[in-house]
Design a protein around this motif. Structure first.
Motif, PDB file in Angstrom:
ATOM      1  N   GLY A 115      61.733   0.570 -13.300  1.00  7.68           N
ATOM      2  CA  GLY A 115      61.757   0.190 -11.883  1.00  7.68           C
ATOM      3  C   GLY A 115      60.596   0.787 -11.103  1.00  7.68           C
ATOM      4  N   GLY A 116      60.271   2.040 -11.403  1.00  5.27           N
ATOM      5  CA  GLY A 116      59.162   2.711 -10.705  1.00  5.27           C
ATOM      6  C   GLY A 116      57.816   2.061 -10.984  1.00  5.27           C
ATOM      7  N   THR A 117      57.573   1.722 -12.244  1.00  9.48           N
ATOM      8  CA  THR A 117      56.314   1.061 -12.611  1.00  9.48           C
ATOM      9  C   THR A 117      56.198  -0.296 -11.936  1.00  9.48           C
ATOM     10  OG1 THR A 117      56.218   2.196 -14.749  1.00  9.48           O
ATOM     11  CG2 THR A 117      54.976   0.151 -14.559  1.00  9.48           C
ATOM     12  N   ALA A 118      57.249  -1.086 -12.019  1.00  9.02           N
ATOM     13  CA  ALA A 118      57.229  -2.420 -11.408  1.00  9.02           C
ATOM     14  C   ALA A 118      57.032  -2.329  -9.898  1.00  9.02           C
ATOM     15  CB  ALA A 118      58.521  -3.166 -11.722  1.00  9.02           C
ATOM     16  N   ALA A 119      57.723  -1.393  -9.250  1.00 11.32           N
ATOM     17  CA  ALA A 119      57.611  -1.245  -7.791  1.00 11.32           C
ATOM     18  C   ALA A 119      56.211  -0.799  -7.385  1.00 11.32           C
ATOM     19  CB  ALA A 119      58.647  -0.258  -7.276  1.00 11.32           C
ATOM     20  N   ALA A 120      55.638   0.136  -8.109  1.00 19.17           N
ATOM     21  CA  ALA A 120      54.297   0.626  -7.775  1.00 19.17           C
ATOM     22  C   ALA A 120      53.257  -0.482  -7.895  1.00 19.17           C
ATOM     23  CB  ALA A 120      53.921   1.803  -8.674  1.00 19.17           C
ATOM     24  N   ILE A 121      53.337  -1.246  -8.961  1.00 20.99           N
ATOM     25  CA  ILE A 121      52.357  -2.320  -9.154  1.00 20.99           C
ATOM     26  C   ILE A 121      52.606  -3.458  -8.177  1.00 20.99           C
ATOM     27  CG2 ILE A 121      51.574  -4.076 -10.792  1.00 20.99           C
ATOM     28  CD1 ILE A 121      51.749  -1.885 -12.943  1.00 20.99           C
ATOM     29  N   LYS A 122      53.868  -3.819  -7.941  1.00 26.52           N
ATOM     30  CA  LYS A 122      54.169  -4.896  -6.990  1.00 26.52           C
ATOM     31  C   LYS A 122      53.742  -4.519  -5.579  1.00 26.52           C
ATOM     32  CE  LYS A 122      55.677  -8.850  -6.601  1.00 26.52           C
ATOM     33  NZ  LYS A 122      54.637  -9.880  -6.802  1.00 26.52           N
ATOM     34  N   GLY A 123      53.972  -3.267  -5.199  1.00 30.92           N
ATOM     35  CA  GLY A 123      53.543  -2.812  -3.871  1.00 30.92           C
ATOM     36  C   GLY A 123      52.044  -2.936  -3.681  1.00 30.92           C
ATOM     37  N   ASN A 124      51.291  -2.573  -4.696  1.00 32.85           N
ATOM     38  CA  ASN A 124      49.836  -2.690  -4.607  1.00 32.85           C
ATOM     39  C   ASN A 124      49.371  -4.136  -4.658  1.00 32.85           C
ATOM     40  OD1 ASN A 124      48.516   0.061  -4.528  1.00 32.85           O
ATOM     41  ND2 ASN A 124      50.075   0.341  -6.090  1.00 32.85           N
ATOM     42  N   ALA A 125      50.022  -4.955  -5.464  1.00 29.11           N
ATOM     43  CA  ALA A 125      49.677  -6.380  -5.513  1.00 29.11           C
ATOM     44  C   ALA A 125      49.979  -7.054  -4.176  1.00 29.11           C
ATOM     45  CB  ALA A 125      50.434  -7.069  -6.648  1.00 29.11           C
ATOM     46  N   SER A 126      51.083  -6.677  -3.557  1.00 27.04           N
ATOM     47  CA  SER A 126      51.436  -7.230  -2.244  1.00 27.04           C
ATOM     48  C   SER A 126      50.430  -6.797  -1.185  1.00 27.04           C
ATOM     49  CB  SER A 126      52.838  -6.790  -1.833  1.00 27.04           C
ATOM     50  OG  SER A 126      53.797  -7.310  -2.712  1.00 27.04           O
ATOM     51  N   ALA A 127      49.996  -5.545  -1.260  1.00 19.91           N
ATOM     52  CA  ALA A 127      48.982  -5.055  -0.313  1.00 19.91           C
ATOM     53  C   ALA A 127      47.669  -5.808  -0.501  1.00 19.91           C
ATOM     54  CB  ALA A 127      48.777  -3.556  -0.491  1.00 19.91           C
ATOM     55  N   ALA A 128      47.318  -6.085  -1.750  1.00 20.22           N
ATOM     56  CA  ALA A 128      46.088  -6.847  -2.018  1.00 20.22           C
ATOM     57  C   ALA A 128      46.208  -8.262  -1.460  1.00 20.22           C
ATOM     58  CB  ALA A 128      45.819  -6.886  -3.518  1.00 20.22           C
ATOM     59  N   ARG A 129      47.375  -8.873  -1.610  1.00 23.23           N
ATOM     60  CA  ARG A 129      47.576 -10.235  -1.092  1.00 23.23           C
ATOM     61  C   ARG A 129      47.520 -10.244   0.432  1.00 23.23           C
ATOM     62  NH1 ARG A 129      48.785 -14.390  -3.348  1.00 23.23           N
ATOM     63  NH2 ARG A 129      49.607 -13.407  -5.200  1.00 23.23           N
ATOM     64  N   LEU A 130      48.125  -9.249   1.071  1.00 27.57           N
ATOM     65  CA  LEU A 130      48.096  -9.161   2.528  1.00 27.57           C
ATOM     66  C   LEU A 130      46.660  -8.978   3.026  1.00 27.57           C
ATOM     67  CD1 LEU A 130      49.741  -9.121   5.132  1.00 27.57           C
ATOM     68  CD2 LEU A 130      49.994  -6.652   4.833  1.00 27.57           C
ATOM     69  N   THR A 131      45.907  -8.129   2.344  1.00 30.42           N
ATOM     70  CA  THR A 131      44.495  -7.925   2.692  1.00 30.42           C
ATOM     71  C   THR A 131      43.717  -9.214   2.516  1.00 30.42           C
ATOM     72  OG1 THR A 131      44.627  -5.613   2.016  1.00 30.42           O
ATOM     73  CG2 THR A 131      42.427  -6.570   2.174  1.00 30.42           C
ATOM     74  N   VAL A 170      48.653   0.041 -18.932  1.00 34.74           N
ATOM     75  CA  VAL A 170      49.438   0.475 -17.766  1.00 34.74           C
ATOM     76  C   VAL A 170      48.841   1.765 -17.216  1.00 34.74           C
ATOM     77  CG1 VAL A 170      51.688   1.321 -16.978  1.00 34.74           C
ATOM     78  CG2 VAL A 170      51.558  -0.669 -18.466  1.00 34.74           C
ATOM     79  N   LEU A 171      48.493   2.688 -18.094  1.00 33.33           N
ATOM     80  CA  LEU A 171      47.856   3.936 -17.653  1.00 33.33           C
ATOM     81  C   LEU A 171      46.530   3.657 -16.952  1.00 33.33           C
ATOM     82  CD1 LEU A 171      48.572   6.276 -20.712  1.00 33.33           C
ATOM     83  CD2 LEU A 171      49.791   6.181 -18.512  1.00 33.33           C
ATOM     84  N   VAL A 172      45.767   2.700 -17.465  1.00 28.80           N
ATOM     85  CA  VAL A 172      44.498   2.312 -16.826  1.00 28.80           C
ATOM     86  C   VAL A 172      44.769   1.721 -15.442  1.00 28.80           C
ATOM     87  CG1 VAL A 172      42.542   0.710 -16.970  1.00 28.80           C
ATOM     88  CG2 VAL A 172      43.237   2.019 -18.992  1.00 28.80           C
ATOM     89  N   LEU A 173      45.793   0.875 -15.327  1.00 26.60           N
ATOM     90  CA  LEU A 173      46.152   0.301 -14.022  1.00 26.60           C
ATOM     91  C   LEU A 173      46.508   1.392 -13.016  1.00 26.60           C
ATOM     92  CD1 LEU A 173      48.361  -2.794 -14.929  1.00 26.60           C
ATOM     93  CD2 LEU A 173      46.243  -2.832 -13.618  1.00 26.60           C
ATOM     94  N   PHE A 174      47.297   2.359 -13.460  1.00 28.70           N
ATOM     95  CA  PHE A 174      47.662   3.456 -12.561  1.00 28.70           C
ATOM     96  C   PHE A 174      46.450   4.303 -12.181  1.00 28.70           C
ATOM     97  CE2 PHE A 174      52.248   2.976 -13.769  1.00 28.70           C
ATOM     98  CZ  PHE A 174      52.680   2.713 -12.484  1.00 28.70           C
ATOM     99  N   PHE A 175      45.517   4.469 -13.087  1.00 32.15           N
ATOM    100  CA  PHE A 175      44.291   5.202 -12.776  1.00 32.15           C
ATOM    101  C   PHE A 175      43.476   4.459 -11.720  1.00 32.15           C
ATOM    102  CE2 PHE A 175      39.782   6.124 -13.562  1.00 32.15           C
ATOM    103  CZ  PHE A 175      39.778   7.496 -13.298  1.00 32.15           C
ATOM    104  N   ILE A 176      43.379   3.149 -11.861  1.00 33.35           N
ATOM    105  CA  ILE A 176      42.648   2.330 -10.876  1.00 33.35           C
ATOM    106  C   ILE A 176      43.333   2.422  -9.508  1.00 33.35           C
ATOM    107  CG2 ILE A 176      42.071  -0.057 -10.247  1.00 33.35           C
ATOM    108  CD1 ILE A 176      41.658  -0.546 -13.296  1.00 33.35           C
ATOM    109  N   ILE A 177      44.647   2.334  -9.490  1.00 34.81           N
ATOM    110  CA  ILE A 177      45.392   2.446  -8.233  1.00 34.81           C
ATOM    111  C   ILE A 177      45.162   3.819  -7.604  1.00 34.81           C
ATOM    112  CG2 ILE A 177      47.726   2.588  -7.243  1.00 34.81           C
ATOM    113  CD1 ILE A 177      48.533   0.414  -9.322  1.00 34.81           C
ATOM    114  N   PHE A 178      45.224   4.856  -8.416  1.00 33.88           N
ATOM    115  CA  PHE A 178      44.992   6.224  -7.934  1.00 33.88           C
ATOM    116  C   PHE A 178      43.599   6.360  -7.332  1.00 33.88           C
ATOM    117  CE2 PHE A 178      43.266  10.461  -8.857  1.00 33.88           C
ATOM    118  CZ  PHE A 178      44.097  11.236  -8.057  1.00 33.88           C
ATOM    119  N   ARG A 179      42.591   5.842  -8.025  1.00 36.09           N
ATOM    120  CA  ARG A 179      41.206   5.920  -7.523  1.00 36.09           C
ATOM    121  C   ARG A 179      41.041   5.153  -6.209  1.00 36.09           C
ATOM    122  NH1 ARG A 179      36.787   8.048 -10.680  1.00 36.09           N
ATOM    123  NH2 ARG A 179      35.743   7.052  -8.958  1.00 36.09           N
TER     124      ARG A 179
END
Length: 192
Positions: A115-131, A170-179
């Protein structure tokens, strides 16, 4: 069940949960298909997800979701309801793929990692779509939709067939989000 099999099932669940962060129903459809053809073992309580009925239902839901994201005003509505759905679906794919573990451990991993992984990625994808919606008046959203669907498909297939590589991605995705958030924070601090 040996330790290696447990790790593979966890990597499989986390990979599918990350794919759920981009499209809620597509990874569930691929999981259903893999379960239907016995490509992967499913948790005893979640055998139904590999049924023909689940496959058809998830197929219809996937088509509606994918095509819904191509409608400019509807994609933002989908993003609003998709975050809680992605969190739930991330938990579900994790529970469905972890077999022969104590239920307490399975559910803890499912809620936190899935749930945490899905929520973190969905939140960022939603932010990208809003932007994208605000900066391009929605004209770039179909491109973003296609990329998200492609990533979800790739992550789902990799999770089923090569879960270790999916976990590394997935680890690479989280690294990109962190950066990204680190740069964003720097910009905010420099403006004040």
């Amino acid at each position: 069940m040996d330790t290696f099999e447990v790790l593979i099932s966890i990597f499989l669940g986390i990979g599918l949960a990350s794919a759920v962060g981009f499209r809620v129903f597509l990874p569930l459809l691929i999981l259903s298909l893999a379960g239907y053809y016995d490509v992967i073992p499913l948790n005893e309580s979640w055998q139904w997800i590999g049924s023909f009925t689940a496959f058809i239902t998830l197929g219809v839901a996937t088509l509606i979701e994918i095509f819904g994201y191509y409608i400019p005003w509807f994609d933002n509505i989908l993003d609003t309801i998709a975050l809680p759905l992605a969190t739930l679906a991330g938990t579900v794919v994790m529970v469905a793929t972890i077999t022969n573990l104590d239920p307490v451990i399975t559910w803890a991993l499912a809620i936190i990692a899935g749930g945490g992984t899905a929520a973190a990625i969905k939140g960022n994808a939603s932010a990208a779509r809003l932007t994208s919606s605000t900066t391009t008046a929605g004209f770039a959203n179909p491109i973003l939709t296609t990329v998200e669907t492609g990533i979800s498909t790739l992550m789902s297939i990799l999770s089923i067939f090569v879960p270790i590589i999916a976990f590394v991605l997935v680890l690479v995705l989280f690294f990109i989000i962190f950066r990204f958030y680190k740069k964003l924070r720097k910009k905010r601090l420099s403006k004040t």
